[in-house]
Design a protein around this motif. Structure first.
Motif, short mmCIF file in Angstrom:
data_model
loop_
_atom_site.label_atom_id
_atom_site.label_comp_id
_atom_site.label_asym_id
_atom_site.label_seq_id
_atom_site.Cartn_x
_atom_site.Cartn_y
_atom_site.Cartn_z
N PHE A 109 0.94 -1.17 -0.08
CA PHE A 109 0.02 -0.09 -0.02
C PHE A 109 0.88 1.10 0.14
N GLY A 110 0.42 2.47 -0.46
CA GLY A 110 1.00 3.64 -0.80
C GLY A 110 2.13 3.64 -1.67
N GLY A 111 3.01 4.49 -1.80
CA GLY A 111 4.28 4.41 -2.47
C GLY A 111 4.06 5.65 -3.68
N LEU A 112 4.91 5.44 -4.71
CA LEU A 112 4.91 6.50 -5.69
C LEU A 112 4.95 5.59 -6.83
N SER A 113 4.18 6.19 -8.08
CA SER A 113 3.83 5.46 -9.35
C SER A 113 3.40 6.36 -10.26
N PRO A 114 4.26 7.38 -10.81
CA PRO A 114 5.50 7.88 -10.03
C PRO A 114 4.81 8.96 -9.26
N SER A 115 3.70 9.37 -9.09
CA SER A 115 3.53 10.23 -8.02
C SER A 115 2.85 9.44 -6.75
N LEU A 116 2.55 10.39 -5.55
CA LEU A 116 2.06 9.70 -4.51
C LEU A 116 0.80 8.83 -5.07
#
Length: 169
Positions: free
Chosen positions: A130-137
């Motif tokens: 969960f969460g992270g960068l993809s490329p944005s938050l």
């Protein structure tokens, strides 16, 4: 490194390969942990991405089979004999997933979306990222059953560099 026994912290041996943005089998007991991947340091480039895997037996770290793809910021969960390494950054975001059997890594089912720098918890057959960068938050949650990924509930707030603990449910 250090370990926590429920009441206090104590020093433990350092990993054989120093690196940051590493992942682990976070549900493993303190006498059976596994750490993998990571970033070796500047300058950034493919030669600075680690594929190293190390296992901890309660008193020392031992190098074992390397990841197929060196990366950092990946999602890691599972145990010393059944771990998952999902996504990460190799210079570009990736969807690849690898599964560890206690000795070697093999390809698993890829993520639906390339991402890195989020949190994970669970076991091989009931994992959660969960969460992270993809490329944005991102606020996306994905659940893994050991063979496929499905979208789970969305976080209330998109975050990265977060941490997770517990089980999928």
């Amino acid at each position: 490194s250090e370990s926590y026994n429920g009441t206090s912290w104590s020093s433990t041996p350092n990993l054989g390969t120093a690196r940051s943005s590493i992942a682990s089998g976070i549900n493993a007991p303190s006498t059976a942990a596994v750490m993998f991947g990571g970033y070796l340091g500047p300058p950034f480039g493919p030669s600075q991405l680690s594929a190293a895997t190390e296992e901890y037996n309660g008193s020392s770290w031992t190098a074992t089979g390397n990841l197929t793809t060196g990366r950092y910021g990946m999602y890691g969960f599972g145990t010393q004999t059944a771990a998952v390494c999902a996504g990460g950054d190799t210079g570009s975001l990736i969807t690849s997933v690898e599964e560890y059997n206690g000795a070697t890594w093999a390809a698993g089912t890829s993520l639906g979306t390339a991402k890195y720098s989020g949190a994970a918890c669970g076991i091989l057959t009931a994992g959660l990222i969960f969460g992270g960068l993809s490329p944005s938050l991102t606020a996306v949650t994905e659940e893994y059953d050991g063979s496929s990924w499905t979208t789970g509930g969305t976080l209330n707030t998109a975050v990265n560099n977060n941490r997770g603990a517990g089980i999928q449910t």
